[in-house]
Motif scaffolding. Structure first.
Motif, PDB file in Angstrom:
ATOM      1  N   ASN A  44      15.461  -6.751  47.481  1.00 25.86           N
ATOM      2  CA  ASN A  44      16.304  -7.852  47.948  1.00 25.86           C
ATOM      3  C   ASN A  44      16.007  -9.065  47.063  1.00 25.86           C
ATOM      4  O   ASN A  44      15.139  -9.003  46.182  1.00 25.86           O
ATOM      5  CB  ASN A  44      16.062  -8.150  49.441  1.00 25.86           C
ATOM      6  CG  ASN A  44      14.600  -8.466  49.724  1.00 25.86           C
ATOM      7  OD1 ASN A  44      13.938  -9.145  48.943  1.00 25.86           O
ATOM      8  ND2 ASN A  44      14.092  -7.961  50.841  1.00 25.86           N
ATOM      9  N   LYS A  45      16.721 -10.154  47.306  1.00 20.06           N
ATOM     10  CA  LYS A  45      16.568 -11.356  46.455  1.00 20.06           C
ATOM     11  C   LYS A  45      15.133 -11.876  46.433  1.00 20.06           C
ATOM     12  O   LYS A  45      14.623 -12.296  45.391  1.00 20.06           O
ATOM     13  CB  LYS A  45      17.509 -12.463  46.939  1.00 20.06           C
ATOM     14  CG  LYS A  45      18.904 -12.360  46.344  1.00 20.06           C
ATOM     15  CD  LYS A  45      19.698 -13.628  46.563  1.00 20.06           C
ATOM     16  CE  LYS A  45      19.615 -14.541  45.351  1.00 20.06           C
ATOM     17  NZ  LYS A  45      20.767 -15.454  45.205  1.00 20.06           N
ATOM     18  N   ARG A  62      22.181  -4.307  38.410  1.00 21.92           N
ATOM     19  CA  ARG A  62      22.221  -3.526  39.655  1.00 21.92           C
ATOM     20  C   ARG A  62      23.562  -2.812  39.802  1.00 21.92           C
ATOM     21  O   ARG A  62      23.621  -1.672  40.252  1.00 21.92           O
ATOM     22  CB  ARG A  62      21.902  -4.412  40.868  1.00 21.92           C
ATOM     23  CG  ARG A  62      20.428  -4.825  40.896  1.00 21.92           C
ATOM     24  CD  ARG A  62      19.999  -5.411  42.221  1.00 21.92           C
ATOM     25  NE  ARG A  62      20.138  -4.500  43.351  1.00 21.92           N
ATOM     26  CZ  ARG A  62      19.216  -3.634  43.754  1.00 21.92           C
ATOM     27  NH1 ARG A  62      18.077  -3.538  43.123  1.00 21.92           N
ATOM     28  NH2 ARG A  62      19.448  -2.870  44.806  1.00 21.92           N
ATOM     29  N   GLU A  63      24.627  -3.501  39.403  1.00 17.58           N
ATOM     30  CA  GLU A  63      25.951  -2.849  39.456  1.00 17.58           C
ATOM     31  C   GLU A  63      26.010  -1.677  38.468  1.00 17.58           C
ATOM     32  O   GLU A  63      26.569  -0.634  38.779  1.00 17.58           O
ATOM     33  CB  GLU A  63      27.061  -3.855  39.117  1.00 17.58           C
ATOM     34  CG  GLU A  63      27.405  -4.776  40.273  1.00 17.58           C
ATOM     35  CD  GLU A  63      28.240  -5.974  39.838  1.00 17.58           C
ATOM     36  OE1 GLU A  63      28.946  -5.875  38.805  1.00 17.58           O
ATOM     37  OE2 GLU A  63      28.163  -7.021  40.512  1.00 17.58           O
ATOM     38  N   TRP A  93      20.382 -14.530  37.330  1.00 17.75           N
ATOM     39  CA  TRP A  93      20.945 -13.720  38.427  1.00 17.75           C
ATOM     40  C   TRP A  93      22.200 -12.974  37.989  1.00 17.75           C
ATOM     41  O   TRP A  93      22.449 -11.855  38.430  1.00 17.75           O
ATOM     42  CB  TRP A  93      21.257 -14.605  39.649  1.00 17.75           C
ATOM     43  CG  TRP A  93      20.015 -14.926  40.434  1.00 17.75           C
ATOM     44  CD1 TRP A  93      19.423 -16.147  40.564  1.00 17.75           C
ATOM     45  CD2 TRP A  93      19.206 -14.004  41.181  1.00 17.75           C
ATOM     46  NE1 TRP A  93      18.290 -16.051  41.337  1.00 17.75           N
ATOM     47  CE2 TRP A  93      18.139 -14.746  41.729  1.00 17.75           C
ATOM     48  CE3 TRP A  93      19.285 -12.632  41.433  1.00 17.75           C
ATOM     49  CZ2 TRP A  93      17.145 -14.154  42.526  1.00 17.75           C
ATOM     50  CZ3 TRP A  93      18.305 -12.042  42.215  1.00 17.75           C
ATOM     51  CH2 TRP A  93      17.247 -12.805  42.756  1.00 17.75           C
ATOM     52  N   GLU A  94      22.965 -13.610  37.107  1.00 20.74           N
ATOM     53  CA  GLU A  94      24.179 -12.943  36.629  1.00 20.74           C
ATOM     54  C   GLU A  94      23.824 -11.618  35.945  1.00 20.74           C
ATOM     55  O   GLU A  94      24.468 -10.593  36.176  1.00 20.74           O
ATOM     56  CB  GLU A  94      24.894 -13.879  35.650  1.00 20.74           C
ATOM     57  CG  GLU A  94      26.305 -13.457  35.322  1.00 20.74           C
ATOM     58  CD  GLU A  94      27.013 -14.499  34.455  1.00 20.74           C
ATOM     59  OE1 GLU A  94      28.184 -14.764  34.725  1.00 20.74           O
ATOM     60  OE2 GLU A  94      26.389 -15.041  33.504  1.00 20.74           O
ATOM     61  N   ALA A 149      15.176  -6.707  38.730  1.00 25.54           N
ATOM     62  CA  ALA A 149      16.316  -6.189  39.503  1.00 25.54           C
ATOM     63  C   ALA A 149      15.935  -5.008  40.388  1.00 25.54           C
ATOM     64  O   ALA A 149      16.765  -4.468  41.105  1.00 25.54           O
ATOM     65  CB  ALA A 149      17.441  -5.779  38.553  1.00 25.54           C
ATOM     66  N   ASN A 190      22.292  -9.118  38.621  1.00 25.71           N
ATOM     67  CA  ASN A 190      23.351  -8.492  39.422  1.00 25.71           C
ATOM     68  C   ASN A 190      24.166  -7.503  38.599  1.00 25.71           C
ATOM     69  O   ASN A 190      24.553  -6.442  39.093  1.00 25.71           O
ATOM     70  CB  ASN A 190      24.273  -9.563  40.023  1.00 25.71           C
ATOM     71  CG  ASN A 190      23.568 -10.367  41.106  1.00 25.71           C
ATOM     72  OD1 ASN A 190      22.660  -9.857  41.780  1.00 25.71           O
ATOM     73  ND2 ASN A 190      23.938 -11.623  41.254  1.00 25.71           N
TER      74      ASN A 190
END
Lengths: 99, 132, 111
Positions: free
Chosen positions: C26-27, C53-54, C46-47, C102, C50
């Motif tokens: 989690n964050k 993770r995608e 974070w960009e 991540a 994320n």
């Protein structure tokens, strides 16, 4: 007698040997890579269909799903989950694993 | 290999023709996954890579796998990442597909379907063939 | 296996500090792992996190750095999909370090 096969019928002869030795009224459970044999269109399907009048064929559902084959199962094949696998083992006095 | 090595592009090396031959169904043995990982690693070396799927290996590319029930990783999705690694030469053998009742529409990635003679000559022209 | 404790809960990591179970992430864990790596997370970090993770969700692997760079360029534009930008955000390697933060495994092909 419960026969269990876990090898692909298009790679090894385990299924063929099993079907040759399994006597009328026995159960055959296909797991792991053996589950491809109960899917339609393949060469092994004919062997399974030929054996069906004498043997009850089972296949492990989670193994079919993992291989993307759950939608292609031949009519007359019974699908079991892990609980059903255990039930089959307990219902039969002897098990033969065709490793 | 470190990020830095991973990042080496071009280089001075000789480009050879590498073929990775996949002949095993996924999940039942570890060959399919190990073979895929070797291919991904080989991509860092900028070689001319082909991936071939014959016999039960064609089962590696079936779409719609759901591995939750057997609690293993669904690495079939990873074949779709190969394009990003510049590995775009994927071949399947028609005989193997036919024997299993499969068509191109059943596969998760775009492939070139070859008959056995075409596959044989492709194999014959390689510098290195690695089998899984 | 070593454990890390974040917000009163323990999580398993491997010997190099990568989270063992992807689903644990989690964050807050991301922030903890970043602190460990001495990276101060901004929106730009974070960009990328994320994005990674995608990418993992879609392909089930952590990308090699040049694949990451190319994929970021495609999704977020060439001003972000280049080594300079990504190494500035993650000095120890955008693939290795950002993957760790991540909660992904180490990219295939890294030692």
């Amino acid at each position: 007698m419960l026969h269990i096969v876990n090898k692909s019928a298009t790679e090894r002869n385990s299924l063929e040997s099993c079907l040759r030795m399994a006597t009328k009224g026995s159960a055959v459970l296909l797991i792991e890579d053996a589950v491809y044999a109960v899917t339609s269109g393949g060469e092994a399907a004919a062997k399974i269909q030929a054996a069906m009048p004498d043997l009850q064929i089972y296949a492990l559902g989670p193994d079919l799903e993992a291989r993307g084959m759950a939608g292609r199962v031949l009519d007359g094949v019974k699908l079991v989950d892990y609980g059903g696998f255990v039930d089959l083992v307990t219902e039969h006095n002897t098990c033969q694993s065709w490793l | 290999m470190s990020d830095m090595m991973d990042d080496m592009e071009g280089g001075e090396g000789v480009v050879k023709k590498f073929m990775f031959v996949n002949r095993k169904a996924p999940h039942g043995t570890v060959y399919a996954l190990e073979g895929l990982e070797v291919v991904l690693i080989s991509a860092a070396f900028d070689q001319d890579v082909s991936m071939v799927f014959t016999d039960d290996g064609v089962y590696e590319l079936i779409k719609g796998m759901n591995t939750k029930g057997i609690e293993v990783k669904d690495f079939s999705k990873t074949y779709r990442a190969l394009e990003g690694y510049d590995i775009e030469k994927l071949y399947v053998e028609k005989t193997s597909m036919d024997a299993r009742g499969l068509t191109e529409d059943d596969l998760i990635v775009d492939v070139t379907v070859l008959d056995s003679a075409e596959m044989a000559s492709l194999m014959a022209e390689q510098d290195v063939v690695i089998s899984f | 296996m070593p454990m890390v404790e974040v917000a009163g809960k323990s999580f398993e990591v491997d010997e190099e500090g990568y989270l063992t179970n992807l689903a644990d992430w989690n964050k807050e864990i991301g922030e903890y792992l970043a602190k460990d790596e001495k990276v101060e997370l901004t929106d730009s970090h974070w960009e990328v996190i994320n994005f990674l993770r995608e990418y993992y969700e879609e392909y089930q692997i952590a990308p090699a750095v040049r694949v990451l760079t190319k994929a970021v360029a495609k999704k977020l534009g060439p001003d972000k999909g280049n080594n300079k930008y990504l190494y500035e955000l993650f000095p120890y390697g955008p693939a290795k370090q950002a993957c760790k933060i991540a909660g992904l495994p180490k990219p295939t092909g890294c030692i």
